[in-house]
Design a protein around this motif. Structure first.
Motif, PDB file in Angstrom:
ATOM      1  N   THR A 201      18.454 -28.907  -2.623  1.00  0.00           N
ATOM      2  CA  THR A 201      17.268 -30.331  -2.004  1.00  0.00           C
ATOM      3  C   THR A 201      17.392 -31.201  -1.989  1.00  0.00           C
ATOM      4  OG1 THR A 201      15.108 -28.797  -3.206  1.00  0.00           O
ATOM      5  CG2 THR A 201      14.791 -31.452  -2.096  1.00  0.00           C
ATOM      6  N   ARG A 202      17.608 -32.111  -3.338  1.00  0.00           N
ATOM      7  CA  ARG A 202      19.190 -33.503  -3.107  1.00  0.00           C
ATOM      8  C   ARG A 202      20.589 -33.509  -2.141  1.00  0.00           C
ATOM      9  NH1 ARG A 202      18.954 -36.267  -8.940  1.00  0.00           N
ATOM     10  NH2 ARG A 202      17.129 -36.940  -9.115  1.00  0.00           N
ATOM     11  N   ALA A 205      20.428 -33.258   1.695  1.00  0.00           N
ATOM     12  CA  ALA A 205      19.823 -34.271   2.514  1.00  0.00           C
ATOM     13  C   ALA A 205      21.176 -35.309   2.582  1.00  0.00           C
ATOM     14  CB  ALA A 205      19.106 -35.235   1.849  1.00  0.00           C
ATOM     15  N   ASP A 207      25.025 -35.922   4.589  1.00  0.00           N
ATOM     16  CA  ASP A 207      25.259 -35.560   5.402  1.00  0.00           C
ATOM     17  C   ASP A 207      26.576 -34.603   6.203  1.00  0.00           C
ATOM     18  OD1 ASP A 207      22.890 -36.143   7.007  1.00  0.00           O
ATOM     19  OD2 ASP A 207      23.736 -37.801   7.674  1.00  0.00           O
ATOM     20  N   ALA A 301      20.340 -43.655   0.978  1.00  0.00           N
ATOM     21  CA  ALA A 301      21.176 -42.038   0.410  1.00  0.00           C
ATOM     22  C   ALA A 301      20.880 -42.380  -1.202  1.00  0.00           C
ATOM     23  CB  ALA A 301      22.298 -41.718   1.695  1.00  0.00           C
ATOM     24  N   ARG A 304      17.362 -42.555  -2.435  1.00  0.00           N
ATOM     25  CA  ARG A 304      16.638 -41.393  -2.411  1.00  0.00           C
ATOM     26  C   ARG A 304      16.980 -40.243  -3.092  1.00  0.00           C
ATOM     27  NH1 ARG A 304      12.785 -39.623   0.549  1.00  0.00           N
ATOM     28  NH2 ARG A 304      12.470 -37.447   1.111  1.00  0.00           N
ATOM     29  N   ALA A 395      11.295 -33.672   4.626  1.00  0.00           N
ATOM     30  CA  ALA A 395      12.008 -33.359   5.866  1.00  0.00           C
ATOM     31  C   ALA A 395      11.278 -31.732   5.675  1.00  0.00           C
ATOM     32  CB  ALA A 395      14.149 -32.690   5.654  1.00  0.00           C
ATOM     33  N   LEU A 425      16.480 -36.347   9.122  1.00  0.00           N
ATOM     34  CA  LEU A 425      16.243 -36.533   7.603  1.00  0.00           C
ATOM     35  C   LEU A 425      16.937 -35.998   7.010  1.00  0.00           C
ATOM     36  CD1 LEU A 425      12.427 -36.653   7.511  1.00  0.00           C
ATOM     37  CD2 LEU A 425      13.963 -38.551   6.893  1.00  0.00           C
ATOM     38  N   LYS A 426      17.347 -34.180   6.800  1.00  0.00           N
ATOM     39  CA  LYS A 426      18.019 -33.574   6.734  1.00  0.00           C
ATOM     40  C   LYS A 426      19.142 -32.837   7.045  1.00  0.00           C
ATOM     41  CE  LYS A 426      17.017 -30.630   2.776  1.00  0.00           C
ATOM     42  NZ  LYS A 426      16.408 -29.976   0.879  1.00  0.00           N
ATOM     43  N   TYR A 429      18.897 -28.599   7.027  1.00  0.00           N
ATOM     44  CA  TYR A 429      17.770 -27.999   5.689  1.00  0.00           C
ATOM     45  C   TYR A 429      17.781 -26.377   7.373  1.00  0.00           C
ATOM     46  CZ  TYR A 429      12.776 -26.835   5.090  1.00  0.00           C
ATOM     47  OH  TYR A 429      11.874 -26.119   5.073  1.00  0.00           O
TER      48      TYR A 429
END
Length: 636
Positions: A201-202, A205, A207, A301, A304, A395, A425-426, A429
């Motif tokens: 998950t981390r 995110a 890119d 980023a 987050r 996201a 956002l992601k 995903y």
């Protein structure tokens, strides 16, 4: 313009005269029509090239279907990948055509460039994979010296000692495997999967790198599996693997990042911490992975990246169990998923991802006949609203909200906005691309749908659902041969994957191959029954086409009358009545499906099953009420 000029974009050079595409001095094989298509788009970079122009230019004096163009664009996208900012080179412009969006430079043959690519004359064309040698020996030795210096610096950098993977090939995609547990505790095994999920998950995110989703790796929990082999199956450049051992209140872990191509360890480290410091271990692993891959991220980023989805280990364990059961996509699995996600939010009421998990389970309830749409989607909305209250930049939450707006609210603009928000956002995903692709197919925007599903496939190449839904897009597009091809590939991997059997059956049906269609539908029913020895299920194999659907309708309508719980899809019953030529009955059930907000209704405008109703005023009225009349016209 000189005819021998070369186009340069990103790490590529396109030579029209020699008809060669280069990437970093290496020849990239292209079929002639793919090369022609790329050249047209590059020459018109920054401008939309409509589909008719592309078809006339690339296939002059030849009639080809639009799907050929889509397939070639898809192939080019796979070859080109994404640029340094994670953006695709070719953009789809809805209902118009395509645009090459990357900056393009015109250069003279042999001219040097900032990317350090070798000019074509420096490359041995006899072998695209041949090692390329600079003619200037002094330059070559200087480069070697610089690389040696970089290697020495890396070897003495902190205790983690990251090695620079760019010394060989860049790492563009990684898989974070569930860490192997030392011991037999079931909770520790789910803790291992939960830690992997949090890291996914981390890092997902970010890119600059593609991270395989939890659904792609959750099946690799057994001990003794070969990580390199798994990496090859998942199509990644590197894997993150390791071991976890809990000893009283201590947690010991050994983690390493391994390049798949040659098995070389790029980074390794060991941890011996208090069990309650698990999340600080997560922080350190994330930081070390980014450092070893030389990925720089912005301040926003970075902030987050340091956030924890939860600070409660018990919540993390319950969440991992919930995701495991949800991913099984069975009625029992979805119900158990609800139980574990509920446990997670009870332990940590601020665990946003666990509320997303609840929503994702409730989103499937009516599709699996567990509960009526009004009841199940209301529960999904409650959960997703809570998730967004906790974190409106999540996201996963925006993607799930998009799914609700698409499948139940029928808020087409709102659904698209949420899917696009999730992808912004992601970008990595996979589920957001997957569900957005389904939405686009329902809207009749098939080329865009295929593009999104192929993006999902690139992120999660082993997903049976994603690979099947690529075939489903071709079904709605009336391209049945391509549906058959896609579904057969899925069934080669898992012959018991029911959805692939179902889509294959639909494709056979609309090609007029009714015996083959009946066989696929009946096989799916047997698998769904839970056991091939079920006498009632086996009787289906003795039934012919009409008898099969008459029996099926009787069973489902009887279940609708007798059950106060569960849900029988009016959309499905409408399709089955049409198979028997019963249009009035089909329209009655479609009206019921409309009133119930059946989650399959969004496909009413593009589903070939309803082609026979497109000139019926009652059906047209229904499409207009849904706002799907444009989608229906798009494919007729």
């Amino acid at each position: 313009m000189k005819p021998d000029l070369i186009y340069e974009f990103g790490s590529f050079r396109l030579d029209p005269k020699e008809r060669i595409l280069w990437r970093n001095g290496q020849i990239v094989p292209l079929y002639p029509k793919a090369f022609d298509l790329l050249l047209v788009l590059v020459e018109k970079h920054g401008h939309v090239v409509d589909k008719d122009t592309l078809l006339r230019t690339v296939w002059p004096d030849t009639f080809v279907e639009e799907s050929n163009l889509t397939v070639h664009v898809s192939a080019l996208r796979k070859i080109l990948g994404v640029d340094a900012n994670g953006r695709r080179y070719i953009e789809t412009v809805s209902k118009r055509g395509y645009r090459f969006v990357h900056e393009v430079k015109l250069i003279e043959p042999g001219e040097s460039n900032e990317a350090g690519m070798l000019s074509p004359q420096h490359v041995d064309r006899s072998s695209p994979s041949a090692f390329t040698r600079p003619k200037n020996l002094r330059l070559f030795l200087s480069i070697c010296a610089l690389l040696s210096s970089a290697l020495l610096i890396a070897l003495y950098t902190r205790s983690a000692r990251p090695l620079d993977p760019r010394a060989d090939q860049p790492i563009r995609a990684i898989a974070i495997l569930p860490f192997k547990t030392i011991g037999n505790s079931e909770n520790d095994q789910y803790l291992s999967l939960g830690l992997a999920d949090m890291l996914i998950t981390r890092l997902g995110a970010i890119d600059q790198i593609a991270v395989r989703p939890t659904s792609a790796v959750s099946g690799y929990t057994a001990k003794g599996l070969d990580g390199i082999k798994i990496g090859r199956e998942l199509g990644v450049d590197a894997i993150l693997e390791g071991t976890l051992q809990r000893d009283g209140d201590r947690l010991r872990a050994t983690i390493r990042l391994v390049r798949v191509a040659d098995g070389r360890t790029l980074w390794t480290d060991s941890y011996d911490e208090r069990f309650t410091d698990l999340f600080s271990v997560e922080d350190r692993i994330s930081a070390h992975v980014l450092k070893s891959l030389r990925i720089n991220i912005g301040n926003r980023a970075a902030v987050r990246l340091t956030r924890h989805a939860t600070e409660k280990i018990e919540a993390l364990q319950a969440y991992a169990k919930g995701r495991y059961f949800w991913s099984r996509r069975t009625t029992e699995g979805i119900k158990r998923g609800i139980e574990y996600f509920q446990q997670a939010v009870t332990v940590d009421p601020n665990f946003a991802l666990a509320y997303v998990g609840l929503a994702d389970c409730y989103n499937l309830f009516s599709l699996y006949g567990i509960a009526p749409p009004a009841e199940s989607f209301a529960q999904a909305k409650t959960a997703i609203t809570k998730a967004l209250e906790i974190d409106d930049q999540l996201a996963e939450a925006h993607a799930s909200l998009g799914y609700i707006k698409f499948r139940f609210d029928w808020d087409w603009a709102g659904a698209e906005q949420e899917f696009q928000r999730a992808i912004h956002l992601k970008p990595g995903y996979a589920a957001a691309h997957h569900w957005y692709g389904e939405y686009l197919a329902a809207m009749g925007r098939f080329d865009e749908a295929l593009s999104e599903l192929e993006s999902a496939q690139e992120l999660d190449p082993t997903s049976l659902a994603i690979n099947t839904d690529i075939g489903e897009v071709f079904y709605y597009w009336h391209r049945y041969d391509q549906t058959i091809e896609a579904c057969r590939k899925v069934l080669e991997i898992d012959p018991k994957f029911v959805r692939a059997r179902f889509e294959l059956g639909r494709a056979y049906e609309h090609k007029g191959m009714l015996p083959e269609a009946a066989e696929e539908f009946m096989t799916a029913m047997v698998i769904n029954s839970g056991t091939a020895s079920n006498p009632s299920a086996n009787r289906h194999h003795a039934l012919k086409w009409e008898a099969l659907w008459r029996k099926r309708i009787d069973e489902e309508e009887r279940a609708t009358r007798s059950s106060s719980t569960g849900y029988t899809s009016g959309y499905t019953l409408a399709v089955e009545h049409l198979r028997l030529g019963e249009k009035e009955k089909a329209l009655e059930w479609l009206e019921k499906a409309y009133r119930a907000h059946d989650p399959s209704v969004p496909f009413l405008g593009t589903d070939p099953a309803f082609d026979a109703l497109h000139f019926d005023p009652r059906f047209d009225k229904l499409l207009r009420a849904l706002g799907l009349d444009d989608a229906a016209r798009e494919h007729m």
